[in-house]
Design a protein around this motif. Structure first.
Motif, mmCIF file in Angstrom:
data_model
loop_
_atom_site.group_PDB
_atom_site.id
_atom_site.type_symbol
_atom_site.label_atom_id
_atom_site.label_comp_id
_atom_site.label_asym_id
_atom_site.label_seq_id
_atom_site.Cartn_x
_atom_site.Cartn_y
_atom_site.Cartn_z
ATOM 1 N N ILE A 118 3.573 14.070 -10.905
ATOM 2 C CA ILE A 118 4.602 15.035 -11.302
ATOM 3 C C ILE A 118 5.466 14.534 -12.453
ATOM 4 C CG2 ILE A 118 4.702 16.114 -9.033
ATOM 5 C CD1 ILE A 118 7.272 14.549 -8.491
ATOM 6 N N LEU A 119 5.266 13.296 -12.878
ATOM 7 C CA LEU A 119 6.038 12.771 -13.994
ATOM 8 C C LEU A 119 5.528 13.356 -15.312
ATOM 9 C CD1 LEU A 119 6.301 8.978 -13.073
ATOM 10 C CD2 LEU A 119 8.092 10.688 -12.922
ATOM 11 N N ALA A 120 6.436 13.561 -16.251
ATOM 12 C CA ALA A 120 6.064 14.078 -17.561
ATOM 13 C C ALA A 120 5.531 12.943 -18.433
ATOM 14 C CB ALA A 120 7.274 14.721 -18.235
ATOM 15 N N THR A 121 4.459 13.226 -19.137
ATOM 16 C CA THR A 121 3.912 12.247 -20.065
ATOM 17 C C THR A 121 4.487 12.514 -21.455
ATOM 18 O OG1 THR A 121 2.035 13.665 -20.607
ATOM 19 C CG2 THR A 121 1.740 12.145 -18.750
ATOM 20 N N GLU A 168 0.828 -1.203 0.000
ATOM 21 C CA GLU A 168 0.000 0.000 0.000
ATOM 22 C C GLU A 168 0.866 1.259 0.000
ATOM 23 O OE1 GLU A 168 -3.270 2.444 -0.165
ATOM 24 O OE2 GLU A 168 -3.123 0.300 -0.548
ATOM 25 N N GLU A 169 1.938 1.259 0.770
ATOM 26 C CA GLU A 169 2.844 2.417 0.804
ATOM 27 C C GLU A 169 3.501 2.649 -0.551
ATOM 28 O OE1 GLU A 169 3.520 4.773 3.227
ATOM 29 O OE2 GLU A 169 1.731 3.865 4.105
ATOM 30 N N VAL A 170 3.901 1.575 -1.202
ATOM 31 C CA VAL A 170 4.505 1.690 -2.525
ATOM 32 C C VAL A 170 3.483 2.233 -3.519
ATOM 33 C CG1 VAL A 170 5.440 0.375 -4.475
ATOM 34 C CG2 VAL A 170 6.282 -0.054 -2.162
ATOM 35 N N LYS A 181 4.043 10.264 -7.094
ATOM 36 C CA LYS A 181 5.082 10.578 -8.078
ATOM 37 C C LYS A 181 4.512 10.652 -9.489
ATOM 38 C CE LYS A 181 8.538 10.481 -5.200
ATOM 39 N NZ LYS A 181 9.300 11.641 -4.847
ATOM 40 N N ARG A 182 3.488 9.862 -9.766
ATOM 41 C CA ARG A 182 2.913 9.835 -11.109
ATOM 42 C C ARG A 182 2.333 11.184 -11.506
ATOM 43 N NH1 ARG A 182 -1.769 5.709 -12.591
ATOM 44 N NH2 ARG A 182 -2.996 7.283 -11.545
#
Length: 91
Positions: free
Chosen positions: A42-45, A30-32, A39-40
């Motif tokens: 702020i990630l660039a698509t 769950e933590e992962v 994080k997803r």
């Protein structure tokens, strides 16, 4: 459970017991998942990267035009100065 989770469960079960091992694996999983979701965002698509490339190309084009115009104005200023100096020296 995946193969890795099953292997981890077997190792933890021998050390902690069945329920504690299962609780620990669930907690870590769950933590992962929560960390990945954070994080997803702020990630660039691929779309973001494509938009950035288009923006860079547009800025490059605008910058090239500006440099050309500034160079032309400087050239005209130099020519005007030289003509003015020559005109002053003749009179």
């Amino acid at each position: 459970m995946s193969v890795t989770e099953i292997q981890l469960f077997k190792i933890l079960k021998a050390k902690l017991g069945g329920q504690e091992a299962e609780d620990l694996i669930s907690f870590v999983k769950e933590e992962v998942r929560v960390e990945f979701e954070n994080k997803r965002e702020i990630l660039a698509t691929k779309e973001d990267i494509g938009n950035t490339k288009e923006y860079i190309l547009q800025i490059k084009s605008d910058l090239s035009k500006s440099i050309y115009i500034v160079g032309l104005i400087q050239f005209l200023a130099i020519v005007g100065s030289v003509i003015g100096i020559i005109n002053f020296m003749i009179k």
